[in-house]
Scaffold this active site. Sequence first.
Site, PDB file in Angstrom:
ATOM      1  CB  THR A 115      -0.975   0.018   1.197  1.00  0.00           C
ATOM      2  OG1 THR A 115      -0.263  -0.223   2.410  1.00  0.00           O
ATOM      3  CG2 THR A 115      -2.047  -1.035   1.028  1.00  0.00           C
ATOM      4  CE  LYS A 164       0.375  -3.607   2.997  1.00  0.00           C
ATOM      5  NZ  LYS A 164      -0.504  -2.740   3.864  1.00  0.00           N
ATOM      6  CB  THR A 205       2.637  -8.417  10.739  1.00  0.00           C
ATOM      7  OG1 THR A 205       3.053  -7.152  10.217  1.00  0.00           O
ATOM      8  CG2 THR A 205       2.515  -9.391   9.589  1.00  0.00           C
TER       9      THR A 205
END
Lengths: 409, 409
Positions: B160, B186, B197
Site C-alpha cells: 500500500t 507488506k 502483522t
Amino acid sequence: MAVGNSPFPVMPPLAGVRLGSAMAGIKKPGRRDMVVIELPASATVSGVFTRNAFCAAPVTVAKAHIERCREVRCAPRYWLINTGNANAGTGKRGLDDAYASCRALAEEAGVDEHQVLPFSTGVIGEPLPMERLLAGVAPACGALSDDGQAWQHAGEGILTTDTRAKGATLSVALSGGTVTINGITKGSGMIKPNMATMLAFVVTDATIEQSLLDQLLRDTVDASFNCITVDSDTSTNDACMLAATGSGAVVQSEADIALFRNALQQVMMTLAQAIIRDGEGATKFVTLHVTGAQSRQEALDVAFTVAHSPLVKTALYASDANWGRILAAVGRAGVEDFDVSRVVIDLGDVRLVEQGGRADGYTEAKGSAVMAEAEITISIGLGRGEHEATVWTSDLSHEYVSINADYRS
Amino acid sequence: MAVGNSPFPVMPPLAGVRLGSAMAGIKKPGRRDMVVIELPASATVSGVFTRNAFCAAPVTVAKAHIERCREVRCAPRYWLINTGNANAGTGKRGLDDAYASCRALAEEAGVDEHQVLPFSTGVIGEPLPMERLLAGVAPACGALSDDGQAWQHAGEGILTTDTRAKGATLSVALSGGTVTINGITKGSGMIKPNMATMLAFVVTDATIEQSLLDQLLRDTVDASFNCITVDSDTSTNDACMLAATGSGAVVQSEADIALFRNALQQVMMTLAQAIIRDGEGATKFVTLHVTGAQSRQEALDVAFTVAHSPLVKTALYASDANWGRILAAVGRAGVEDFDVSRVVIDLGDVRLVEQGGRADGYTEAKGSAVMAEAEITISIGLGRGEHEATVWTSDLSHEYVSINADYRS
C-alpha cells in the site's frame, strides 16, 4: 497555531493574594520566567501531582513541604515557579537545588522554608542555573501585586512552548456571600496528565477546610485535566494546585458545596481546554464523547485510544473524514467481548458507523463538511453499559513535528 | 524514505508453490494489486490474525475457512490477496464480498470454496469494487509461476504506502535434508501488530504437522511482528500466514525443530524489521532493548511506551539527544513500585542516565554522535528482575504527517 479565541480574562483581586514575576534569564534573557504567588496565613492548600515515576525534584519537594505544613499546622504561603528548566532527571543535585530555591524565597519573605512550594517546567535533565534563579527571587518578590495585570504577568511567566497565557475566573453566590475562583495554567506539549496537569494554580477567596478542599480538587481534576491529551506524554512535572484563602464565605453546607464544586469544575475545564486549544501545532479542538461503556475506565480507554491514534490525528489535521481510522482505533482499545455490531460513531451530527460498517445515508460530503470545522465532536456509543467519558484533544500537524524536532524543549 | 538497503532477495522455487499477480485496477489502474498464492494439497497451513475487534471481513472469512478445512481434513490451497481496499468496516456486505471472492477463485481453480483464504489491505470502510476484483481472478491465475520473479511480483502486488517490496529467504539443513523458507510481507503505517502483522505470507517446503506448525508460528511471531510499531495503530486486517508444503524434509526431532525454529525466527525478524525500515516517513531504524524487568510484559510495556512517545520519535527525527524525553516516557510506563534510581539508559554505547539523573561523563557531543546515525539502539535497564524485550520502531517525521494527512490511505 491555536484553536478558538481565548483572551486572558480580567481577574478580580483576591484578599491576601499577590503575584509577582521577573525575568531571571533562566533559559533566555528578556522573557518573564519566574513567578511568585503569595497566599495569606489563613489559606488551606491542596495539590495533585504527576504519577510519572521519574517525577521532578520540585514535585518531590512540594509534596514534602505540604506534608510538613500539615504536620505543624501552618499554611504554605508561597508558590515559586520557574520556566525554562524542569529540574527533572537531575538526581540528588536537583533536590538540593529545589530546597535551596525554597530557602532563598523563605528568607526573602520571612517565612519557614517548608511554607514555600517549588514548581519548575522546561527542558528535562539540565541542572537549574541556580545563580540566575536565586538572583530573580528578590525582583519577583518586589513586584508582588494583587491587580489583574499581576495575574496576567504570572500567566505569561509560566509558559514554555505555549503561544498564549491561559486564565479563567468565575464568581459564585453562596449562602454566606459571593466567592471568586481565579486560575492560571500552562501546557502545550508533553500533555497527558495523570492525576494532574502540566502546571495549574487556582486560588479562591472562599473558606474551605482541608479535607473538603482535597476532595474538590481531586474530583474536578479528574473530569478536566485528567481528560485532556495532546501527545500521550505524561510530564515529569505535572502539578495542579488549589488554595482557598479563607477570607470569604465558608463552603460547608451541601448546597454551597454543590454550587462551589460546579464553579470550580467550570474553571478547571476552561483551563484544561485552554491547554488543548493551544496544543503544540493544534489546528483542531476535538471532543471525544464515549457513551454506553461498562465502566468509566472502559469509556476512557476507548476515548484515549482514539485521541492518541496518530492516524486519526493526521486525518483530523487534513480535515479528511477518514472514519475507518476512528473505527480501527475503537477496535484496538482493548474492550473485552466487544460486539462491534452495536457500536455507533457520529462525527458532529453525522452518523458514520452502525451495524459494524458505514451508516446508511452517510456521504463523504456530509463527513467532509463537519471535518472542515475547527471544533469537532466525535461521539462513540459502545452499546454495552451506562458509563461515559469525555476527552479533549488536538490534531497532529506538520507544525507539531517542527516544534518538537526543531527546538529543544 | 526508508532506512537501510534491503533489495528483494532471489527466492528459490518451492515444489508445488506458484504465485500469480494481476493489475485489477482496484484503487487505481496500472498497478499490481491482486495476488494469488497456490499451495499443494499436501500443505499444512497456520495463521495468526489481528486482535482488533473491528476485524476486517476477510479476516473473519479466512479464520472460518481454516476451521472448515481442519474439520474436513483438506488443505487450504489458495491465498487470495488484494491491495487498495481493506474490506474492513463494511458490515454484512463486506462478508458477502469476501465469500464471493473466494468462490470465484475456487471455481477458476477447481477446489472447494473453503480452500481459498482471502486477505485485503488498503482503505477502510469502502465496499470492495467487486466487478474489477472478480475480473482480476482469471489473469492472476493465468500468471501463476514458481520462479523468483513471481515471488517479487507478489511482494509488489500486496503493497500500500510501502515504498518497496519486502522478502526474505533462508535454507536450513535438517537431518532429513535441506529445507527452504520463503516469505513476503507488506506494511508501513497502521503498524502495531497484536498477535500478527499487517500481512505476511511465509511458505516452506518442509513437512510439519499441524499443531507444531501452529506453535512455531505463534512463537516466532511473538518475537518479531508483535515487537514492531510504527505508529501504535493496530490494523483491522493484520494476518501472518505460514504454510509447510510437505514436499521436503520432516521437522519432527527436537534438534530439527530447534534448527527450523531458528531459521523461521530469522525470516520473521527480517520481514518484521523490513516493515520498520520502510515505516511511513522513517528516517531512523530504532531498536529498544529493555532488560531487568520483573516480567516480559513489563519489559514490553516500557519498550512500547518509549517507542510510541511522539516526543521521543520527533527527537529521533531531529537527531536530538533529548534524553529527558526517554526518561519521561520510561517514568510513565506504568511500572509499579518503581525505584528510578536503579534505572540505567544507554544510547548506543553512551550512558545517558543513572542514579535518577544524567550519567557522570555524559556530554551532549557523545549523545549527538550516536543520534546522527540512521540505526540507533536505546538500552534501558530497569534493575528489578530478569526479564527482557526488544522492540523495533521508526521516528516521527514531517513525511509521516504528509503521508497520512495528504493522502487517503
